[in-house]
Design an enzyme around this catalytic site. Structure first.
Site, PDB file in Angstrom:
ATOM      1  N   CYS A 199      39.391  40.433  37.625  1.00  0.00           N
ATOM      2  CA  CYS A 199      38.040  39.880  37.693  1.00  0.00           C
ATOM      3  C   CYS A 199      37.900  38.688  36.740  1.00  0.00           C
ATOM      4  CB  CYS A 199      37.026  40.985  37.426  1.00  0.00           C
ATOM      5  SG  CYS A 199      35.371  40.570  37.967  1.00  0.00           S
ATOM      6  N   HIS A 224      38.776  45.882  40.792  1.00  0.00           N
ATOM      7  CA  HIS A 224      39.078  46.524  39.503  1.00  0.00           C
ATOM      8  C   HIS A 224      39.926  47.784  39.695  1.00  0.00           C
ATOM      9  CE1 HIS A 224      36.264  44.343  36.766  1.00  0.00           C
ATOM     10  NE2 HIS A 224      35.652  44.080  37.906  1.00  0.00           N
ATOM     11  N   GLU A 226      41.327  49.515  37.522  1.00  0.00           N
ATOM     12  CA  GLU A 226      41.052  50.488  36.448  1.00  0.00           C
ATOM     13  C   GLU A 226      39.817  51.328  36.745  1.00  0.00           C
ATOM     14  OE1 GLU A 226      40.186  47.419  36.393  1.00  0.00           O
ATOM     15  OE2 GLU A 226      38.372  47.088  35.210  1.00  0.00           O
TER      16      GLU A 226
END
Lengths: 81, 240
Positions: B86, B203, B205
């Site tokens: 990002c 993302h 994560e």
């Protein structure tokens, strides 16, 4: 001391989502004569020094390095010295 | 495997990355402050999401001049693994470590939701554990994810296998209706020629534990661990 101005706009051919939206808004207000609108950035700088050519060169470097992204943006600069 | 999560003023996904790498994947992970210029000993650097320097001027434009970025450039040139997620992707673009630039989303809105992305190439270190055209469900959260790249550069990137992820339908078809932000050719992630630097808007994560709704992000982390010869925790590793 010199005053300088930098205008930054998207390059031709790059779709400008903000510009398109503002254009549509103007048209919806009845301003049918508006055919194209691009949103850009305007910056004012105060520069130490008198040598206009030198200041323009330095400001051009600043635009290339940081103020504009040469992949998507063009810039115009003016220095009053 | 030793990871460094770079922290810029305004990073806000640094803790999520740190948690997933350390707790879920059981790797050695440290924070790297943006003033730091010493990166020896790391195998992989993560440039996390957030709003570095308030996104002033352009996203990533100021962060790319942080002292750490010179070191990141040297690290990448030496073959070190670098992933920008990002805002991290935006920083890599501004730094010229990846080709292209980011523009405002076509709809002018900040978009925060799960999207589907298709793995376009499985020969990168980041996708070697995926199968061809595997669809990953991973969230995005951005205002500037409208990826733009000059036509000729894009053609070269495609020939060299640098287009890694594209936005797609849950079944894996790529079409403008599944493109959330107007990105050129629905591109969601790209890598450099050598493949050691990856940038992606989604993302991973945030999709690395079942509790969060998807574990598809693990495909990317596990591919990386395998590529680097690290031990890959089996199954859904639970944190304490």
């Amino acid at each position: 001391m010199a005053r300088a101005r930098v205008h930054i706009t998207f390059k031709e051919g790059i779709l400008d989502p903000q510009g398109k939206t503002v254009l549509r808004a103007l048209k919806s207000l009845g301003y049918d004569e508006v055919e194209e609108l691009r949103v850009g950035k305007y910056m004012e700088l105060e520069l130490a020094g008198e040598d206009r050519a030198r200041l323009e060169e330095r400001l051009g470097e600043m635009c290339e390095k940081l103020l504009a992204n040469p992949i998507i943006e063009d810039y115009d600069l003016e220095v009053d010295a | 495997m030793k990871f460094g999560v770079v922290v810029f003023p305004g990073s806000n996904c640094d803790h999520d990355c740190f948690y997933v790498l350390g707790e879920v994947l059981q790797q050695d992970v440290r924070y790297v402050w943006h003033q730091n210029t010493e990166l020896s000993g790391f195998d992989c650097l993560v440039l996390p999401g957030g709003f570095s320097y308030g996104d002033y001027l352009r996203t990533g434009a100021v962060a790319r001049f942080s002292p750490v970025m010179k070191a990141v450039e040297r690290f990448a040139a030496g073959g070190g693994m670098v992933i920008g997620i990002c805002n991290g992707f935006q920083i890599l673009l501004e730094a010229g470590l990846l080709p292209g630039a980011m523009m405002r989303n076509v709809g002018l809105k900040f978009i925060c939701r799960f999207v589907d992305i298709r793995v376009e190439i499985t020969s990168t270190p980041w996708t070697s554990g995926a199968y061809e055209h595997q669809v990953l469900r991973i969230p995005i959260a951005h205002n500037e994810g409208n990826y733009q790249v000059p036509y000729r550069t894009l053609e070269e990137m495609k020939l060299r296998g640098q287009v890694v992820f594209r936005y797609c339908s849950p079944e894996g078809s790529v079409a403008s209706e599944y493109n959330p932000n107007g990105a050129t050719e629905s591109i969601a992630g790209v890598c450099n020629r050598e493949g050691n630097v990856l940038g992606m808007m989604p993302h991973p994560e945030r999709a690395s534990e079942a509790e969060l709704g998807s574990t598809d992000g693990l495909v990317i982390w596990r591919s990386l661990l395998t590529h680097c010869g690290a031990e890959v925790p089996s199954g859904q590793t639970r944190a304490r």
